[in-house]
Motif scaffolding. Sequence first.
Motif, PDB file in Angstrom:
ATOM      1  N   SER A  22     153.490  96.791  45.511  1.00 37.49           N
ATOM      2  CA  SER A  22     153.336  97.162  44.106  1.00 37.49           C
ATOM      3  C   SER A  22     154.136  96.247  43.170  1.00 37.49           C
ATOM      4  CB  SER A  22     153.749  98.615  43.883  1.00 37.49           C
ATOM      5  OG  SER A  22     155.134  98.767  44.051  1.00 37.49           O
ATOM      6  N   LYS A  23     155.183  95.629  43.671  1.00 36.01           N
ATOM      7  CA  LYS A  23     156.045  94.772  42.844  1.00 36.01           C
ATOM      8  C   LYS A  23     155.826  93.282  43.088  1.00 36.01           C
ATOM      9  CE  LYS A  23     158.263  98.184  41.004  1.00 36.01           C
ATOM     10  NZ  LYS A  23     157.994  98.551  39.632  1.00 36.01           N
ATOM     11  N   ARG A  24     154.831  92.879  43.862  1.00 36.33           N
ATOM     12  CA  ARG A  24     154.667  91.479  44.233  1.00 36.33           C
ATOM     13  C   ARG A  24     154.358  90.572  43.044  1.00 36.33           C
ATOM     14  NH1 ARG A  24     151.490  90.533  48.912  1.00 36.33           N
ATOM     15  NH2 ARG A  24     151.153  88.418  48.263  1.00 36.33           N
ATOM     16  N   GLN A  25     153.923  91.115  41.924  1.00 40.02           N
ATOM     17  CA  GLN A  25     153.658  90.319  40.721  1.00 40.02           C
ATOM     18  C   GLN A  25     154.897  90.170  39.840  1.00 40.02           C
ATOM     19  OE1 GLN A  25     150.824  88.723  40.420  1.00 40.02           O
ATOM     20  NE2 GLN A  25     150.018  89.711  42.249  1.00 40.02           N
ATOM     21  N   HIS A  26     155.976  90.819  40.206  1.00 36.86           N
ATOM     22  CA  HIS A  26     157.205  90.760  39.413  1.00 36.86           C
ATOM     23  C   HIS A  26     157.744  89.325  39.409  1.00 36.86           C
ATOM     24  CE1 HIS A  26     161.360  91.521  38.187  1.00 36.86           C
ATOM     25  NE2 HIS A  26     160.901  92.669  37.692  1.00 36.86           N
ATOM     26  N   PRO A  27     158.224  88.832  38.261  1.00 34.37           N
ATOM     27  CA  PRO A  27     158.729  87.453  38.176  1.00 34.37           C
ATOM     28  C   PRO A  27     159.841  87.128  39.173  1.00 34.37           C
ATOM     29  CG  PRO A  27     158.532  88.407  35.988  1.00 34.37           C
ATOM     30  CD  PRO A  27     158.230  89.495  36.961  1.00 34.37           C
ATOM     31  N   PHE A  28     160.618  88.114  39.565  1.00 32.00           N
ATOM     32  CA  PHE A  28     161.700  87.886  40.523  1.00 32.00           C
ATOM     33  C   PHE A  28     161.154  87.478  41.895  1.00 32.00           C
ATOM     34  CE2 PHE A  28     164.893  89.168  43.654  1.00 32.00           C
ATOM     35  CZ  PHE A  28     166.047  88.633  43.095  1.00 32.00           C
ATOM     36  N   LEU A  29     159.945  87.938  42.211  1.00 35.75           N
ATOM     37  CA  LEU A  29     159.382  87.716  43.541  1.00 35.75           C
ATOM     38  C   LEU A  29     158.399  86.548  43.606  1.00 35.75           C
ATOM     39  CD1 LEU A  29     158.741  91.417  44.602  1.00 35.75           C
ATOM     40  CD2 LEU A  29     160.592  89.918  45.333  1.00 35.75           C
ATOM     41  N   VAL A  30     158.236  85.795  42.538  1.00 33.80           N
ATOM     42  CA  VAL A  30     157.235  84.717  42.506  1.00 33.80           C
ATOM     43  C   VAL A  30     157.415  83.753  43.667  1.00 33.80           C
ATOM     44  CG1 VAL A  30     156.478  82.689  41.196  1.00 33.80           C
ATOM     45  CG2 VAL A  30     156.819  84.855  40.035  1.00 33.80           C
ATOM     46  N   GLU A  31     158.607  83.237  43.860  1.00 35.15           N
ATOM     47  CA  GLU A  31     158.865  82.256  44.916  1.00 35.15           C
ATOM     48  C   GLU A  31     158.733  82.871  46.312  1.00 35.15           C
ATOM     49  OE1 GLU A  31     160.855  81.039  41.218  1.00 35.15           O
ATOM     50  OE2 GLU A  31     161.038  82.831  42.440  1.00 35.15           O
ATOM     51  N   VAL A  32     159.240  84.075  46.470  1.00 38.14           N
ATOM     52  CA  VAL A  32     159.199  84.738  47.773  1.00 38.14           C
ATOM     53  C   VAL A  32     157.755  85.007  48.179  1.00 38.14           C
ATOM     54  CG1 VAL A  32     159.895  86.812  49.051  1.00 38.14           C
ATOM     55  CG2 VAL A  32     161.488  85.756  47.438  1.00 38.14           C
ATOM     56  N   VAL A  33     156.955  85.523  47.254  1.00 40.26           N
ATOM     57  CA  VAL A  33     155.545  85.797  47.544  1.00 40.26           C
ATOM     58  C   VAL A  33     154.786  84.499  47.797  1.00 40.26           C
ATOM     59  CG1 VAL A  33     153.388  86.705  46.563  1.00 40.26           C
ATOM     60  CG2 VAL A  33     155.515  87.997  46.317  1.00 40.26           C
ATOM     61  N   TYR A  34     155.078  83.447  47.019  1.00 40.07           N
ATOM     62  CA  TYR A  34     154.426  82.155  47.225  1.00 40.07           C
ATOM     63  C   TYR A  34     154.686  81.628  48.637  1.00 40.07           C
ATOM     64  CZ  TYR A  34     153.658  77.146  47.176  1.00 40.07           C
ATOM     65  OH  TYR A  34     153.255  75.875  47.505  1.00 40.07           O
ATOM     66  N   VAL A  35     155.924  81.695  49.097  1.00 42.02           N
ATOM     67  CA  VAL A  35     156.260  81.204  50.435  1.00 42.02           C
ATOM     68  C   VAL A  35     155.574  82.063  51.503  1.00 42.02           C
ATOM     69  CG1 VAL A  35     158.144  80.885  52.094  1.00 42.02           C
ATOM     70  CG2 VAL A  35     158.390  80.071  49.755  1.00 42.02           C
ATOM     71  N   LEU A  36     155.515  83.363  51.307  1.00 44.49           N
ATOM     72  CA  LEU A  36     154.813  84.219  52.267  1.00 44.49           C
ATOM     73  C   LEU A  36     153.330  83.858  52.331  1.00 44.49           C
ATOM     74  CD1 LEU A  36     156.426  87.721  51.588  1.00 44.49           C
ATOM     75  CD2 LEU A  36     156.712  86.280  53.600  1.00 44.49           C
ATOM     76  N   GLU A  37     152.715  83.633  51.170  1.00 44.39           N
ATOM     77  CA  GLU A  37     151.303  83.250  51.133  1.00 44.39           C
ATOM     78  C   GLU A  37     151.089  81.876  51.757  1.00 44.39           C
ATOM     79  OE1 GLU A  37     148.661  85.106  50.228  1.00 44.39           O
ATOM     80  OE2 GLU A  37     150.042  86.777  49.913  1.00 44.39           O
ATOM     81  N   LEU A  38     152.020  80.958  51.523  1.00 50.75           N
ATOM     82  CA  LEU A  38     151.923  79.625  52.117  1.00 50.75           C
ATOM     83  C   LEU A  38     152.012  79.716  53.638  1.00 50.75           C
ATOM     84  CD1 LEU A  38     151.740  76.560  51.873  1.00 50.75           C
ATOM     85  CD2 LEU A  38     154.221  76.515  51.509  1.00 50.75           C
ATOM     86  N   LYS A  39     152.935  80.517  54.134  1.00 55.77           N
ATOM     87  CA  LYS A  39     153.058  80.692  55.586  1.00 55.77           C
ATOM     88  C   LYS A  39     151.774  81.287  56.167  1.00 55.77           C
ATOM     89  CE  LYS A  39     158.065  81.052  55.933  1.00 55.77           C
ATOM     90  NZ  LYS A  39     159.221  81.861  56.329  1.00 55.77           N
ATOM     91  N   LYS A  40     151.192  82.218  55.451  1.00 51.18           N
ATOM     92  CA  LYS A  40     149.945  82.832  55.894  1.00 51.18           C
ATOM     93  C   LYS A  40     148.819  81.791  55.944  1.00 51.18           C
ATOM     94  CE  LYS A  40     146.851  86.371  54.137  1.00 51.18           C
ATOM     95  NZ  LYS A  40     146.735  87.429  53.134  1.00 51.18           N
ATOM     96  N   ALA A  41     148.715  80.963  54.910  1.00 53.20           N
ATOM     97  CA  ALA A  41     147.679  79.924  54.858  1.00 53.20           C
ATOM     98  C   ALA A  41     147.880  78.895  55.961  1.00 53.20           C
ATOM     99  CB  ALA A  41     147.681  79.251  53.488  1.00 53.20           C
ATOM    100  N   LEU A  42     149.119  78.508  56.203  1.00 54.84           N
ATOM    101  CA  LEU A  42     149.409  77.530  57.254  1.00 54.84           C
ATOM    102  C   LEU A  42     149.143  78.111  58.640  1.00 54.84           C
ATOM    103  CD1 LEU A  42     152.656  75.878  55.850  1.00 54.84           C
ATOM    104  CD2 LEU A  42     150.338  74.936  55.867  1.00 54.84           C
ATOM    105  N   ASN A  43     149.379  79.392  58.801  1.00 55.79           N
ATOM    106  CA  ASN A  43     149.101  80.046  60.074  1.00 55.79           C
ATOM    107  C   ASN A  43     147.601  80.031  60.383  1.00 55.79           C
ATOM    108  OD1 ASN A  43     149.595  81.465  62.448  1.00 55.79           O
ATOM    109  ND2 ASN A  43     149.552  83.444  61.429  1.00 55.79           N
ATOM    110  N   LEU A  44     146.777  80.228  59.362  1.00 52.03           N
ATOM    111  CA  LEU A  44     145.323  80.169  59.560  1.00 52.03           C
ATOM    112  C   LEU A  44     144.901  78.784  60.054  1.00 52.03           C
ATOM    113  CD1 LEU A  44     144.011  82.094  56.418  1.00 52.03           C
ATOM    114  CD2 LEU A  44     143.982  82.875  58.790  1.00 52.03           C
ATOM    115  N   ILE A  45     145.506  77.761  59.487  1.00 48.67           N
ATOM    116  CA  ILE A  45     145.185  76.392  59.899  1.00 48.67           C
ATOM    117  C   ILE A  45     145.698  76.134  61.308  1.00 48.67           C
ATOM    118  CG2 ILE A  45     145.616  73.953  59.414  1.00 48.67           C
ATOM    119  CD1 ILE A  45     145.716  74.715  56.431  1.00 48.67           C
ATOM    120  N   THR A  46     146.899  76.591  61.598  1.00 47.90           N
ATOM    121  CA  THR A  46     147.501  76.360  62.909  1.00 47.90           C
ATOM    122  C   THR A  46     146.640  76.936  64.030  1.00 47.90           C
ATOM    123  OG1 THR A  46     149.707  76.346  61.948  1.00 47.90           O
ATOM    124  CG2 THR A  46     149.573  76.730  64.312  1.00 47.90           C
TER     125      THR A  46
END
Length: 168
Positions: free
Chosen positions: A69-93
């Motif tokens: 529910s809080k993933r759009q909060h400005p405090f979490l922008v970088e943390v959510v971005y890195v989680l999404e990046l890890k998810k995208a890289l895992n799909l490729i891996t």
Amino acid sequence: MLLIEIDKTRYRRHFNIVMGACISFLLLGSLGIAQLLIAVFPAAEGTHFHWNLLGVIVTALIILVVFKSKRQHPFLVEVVYVLELKKALNLITRKVRKLQSAAKMGDPNALLALQFSYSGSRQLWLLDDNTITLASLDKSQAELEQLLAKYDISIDITKYNSNLLKSF
């Protein structure tokens, strides 16, 4: 997914705060819920393992709901971005062998996916100070650039989409 530049110091600080909060809440919440359940439903004997487990599960679900529910909060922008990046890289891996085979044949989608993977991995490894493996990444990147030159293909990493992986 687009690769964006993020401030490493801000990311590390926010990630540490989020992890600390999650661990603290998991510890306190699970113990509190378990103790409440044990007090409400006392047993004459036993270890109360099921109440402790239920406390952990309920607390983990609360953390998950709050984070979603809080993933759009400005405090979490970088943390959510890195989680999404890890998810995208895992799909490729998961499909890297098929992608590498197709890239050797000159498939532009495979080349694009590998370029995204290498660029994203570089960013992620630099954020996490995982510089030991950068030499192998440089080697893979050089091989990819040779393939791009061989097939005279120019790729735009901003065009990467995970839907490209469905054909592999």
